[in-house]
Design a protein around this motif. Structure first.
Motif, PDB file in Angstrom:
ATOM      1  N   LEU A   1       4.193   0.045 -11.503  1.00 40.84           N
ATOM      2  CA  LEU A   1       2.881   0.576 -11.244  1.00 40.84           C
ATOM      3  C   LEU A   1       2.598   1.610 -12.035  1.00 40.84           C
ATOM      4  O   LEU A   1       1.289   2.224 -12.400  1.00 40.84           O
ATOM      5  CB  LEU A   1       3.160   1.030  -9.574  1.00 40.84           C
ATOM      6  CG  LEU A   1       2.901  -0.177  -8.619  1.00 40.84           C
ATOM      7  CD1 LEU A   1       3.011   0.432  -7.322  1.00 40.84           C
ATOM      8  CD2 LEU A   1       1.381  -0.835  -8.778  1.00 40.84           C
TER       9      LEU A   1
ATOM     10  N   LYS B   1       0.840  -1.362   0.004  1.00 36.39           N
ATOM     11  CA  LYS B   1       0.088   0.121   0.035  1.00 36.39           C
ATOM     12  C   LYS B   1       0.781   1.271  -0.011  1.00 36.39           C
ATOM     13  O   LYS B   1       0.630   2.279  -0.700  1.00 36.39           O
ATOM     14  CB  LYS B   1      -0.837  -0.010   1.203  1.00 36.39           C
ATOM     15  CG  LYS B   1      -2.016  -0.957   1.063  1.00 36.39           C
ATOM     16  CD  LYS B   1      -2.856  -0.857   2.354  1.00 36.39           C
ATOM     17  CE  LYS B   1      -3.917  -1.863   2.067  1.00 36.39           C
ATOM     18  NZ  LYS B   1      -4.905  -1.982   3.414  1.00 36.39           N
TER      19      LYS B   1
ATOM     20  N   GLU C   1       2.391   1.639  -3.359  1.00 35.31           N
ATOM     21  CA  GLU C   1       1.053   2.320  -4.181  1.00 35.31           C
ATOM     22  C   GLU C   1       1.010   3.826  -4.111  1.00 35.31           C
ATOM     23  O   GLU C   1       0.557   4.510  -4.992  1.00 35.31           O
ATOM     24  CB  GLU C   1      -0.204   1.467  -4.141  1.00 35.31           C
ATOM     25  CG  GLU C   1      -0.361   0.235  -4.610  1.00 35.31           C
ATOM     26  CD  GLU C   1      -1.596  -0.330  -4.564  1.00 35.31           C
ATOM     27  OE1 GLU C   1      -2.129  -0.611  -3.474  1.00 35.31           O
ATOM     28  OE2 GLU C   1      -2.047  -1.178  -5.627  1.00 35.31           O
TER      29      GLU C   1
ATOM     30  N   ARG D   1       1.280   6.526  -6.815  1.00 29.50           N
ATOM     31  CA  ARG D   1       0.166   7.690  -6.928  1.00 29.50           C
ATOM     32  C   ARG D   1       0.800   9.077  -7.002  1.00 29.50           C
ATOM     33  O   ARG D   1       0.571   9.939  -7.763  1.00 29.50           O
ATOM     34  CB  ARG D   1      -1.003   7.400  -6.179  1.00 29.50           C
ATOM     35  CG  ARG D   1      -1.816   6.357  -6.549  1.00 29.50           C
ATOM     36  CD  ARG D   1      -3.285   6.391  -5.784  1.00 29.50           C
ATOM     37  NE  ARG D   1      -3.046   6.343  -4.285  1.00 29.50           N
ATOM     38  CZ  ARG D   1      -2.997   5.207  -3.504  1.00 29.50           C
ATOM     39  NH1 ARG D   1      -3.085   4.184  -4.154  1.00 29.50           N
ATOM     40  NH2 ARG D   1      -2.960   5.274  -2.225  1.00 29.50           N
TER      41      ARG D   1
END
Length: 128
Positions: free
Chosen positions: A126, A80, A83, A87
């Motif tokens: 990602l 997480k 990620e 982002r």
């Protein structure tokens, strides 16, 4: 009189802690030159990280505090965080290849147990 509560609540005192992960459980340790000083590094960190990575992490922990994996508790939590970093990079239009020069992001990743290799490869995956 010593009560059982006092005996069971005692914290384990480590004689030697790893300069990278603060692990004191490893029986295999090695004294390594880390930047301008020396530090004790456990067998797990020696196996997982290159000398360059060990020096980078030691310097960051000396400057900013913490240790590898201090805030990460599980693989899900670590993913997480990766990620979240991806982002923020996507939102700001930053390139994944330039993460190695982003000291703040690297230090945050180290605190969550994300190695330099995992950070670079994870961001590339990602962000594609």
């Amino acid at each position: 009189m010593i009560t059982p509560e006092l005996v069971t609540n005692r914290k384990k005192v480590c004689s030697v802690e790893c300069a990278i992960c603060n692990n004191c459980e490893s029986s295999e340790v090695k004294i390594k030159r880390l930047g301008e000083s020396f530090g004790v590094v456990c067998g797990d960190c020696l196996e997982e990280f290159s000398d360059k990575d060990l020096e980078l992490m030691h310097n960051m922990f000396t400057a900013f505090g913490g240790h590898f994996g201090k805030l990460g508790g599980s693989k899900e939590e670590t993913y997480k965080k990766l990620e979240e970093i991806a982002r923020s990079y996507e939102k700001e239009g930053k390139e994944a290849a330039k993460v190695e020069s982003d000291i703040k992001t690297m230090h945050r990743a180290f605190l969550y147990g994300i190695s330099p290799v995992q950070l670079v490869q994870g961001l590339r995956m990602l962000l594609e």
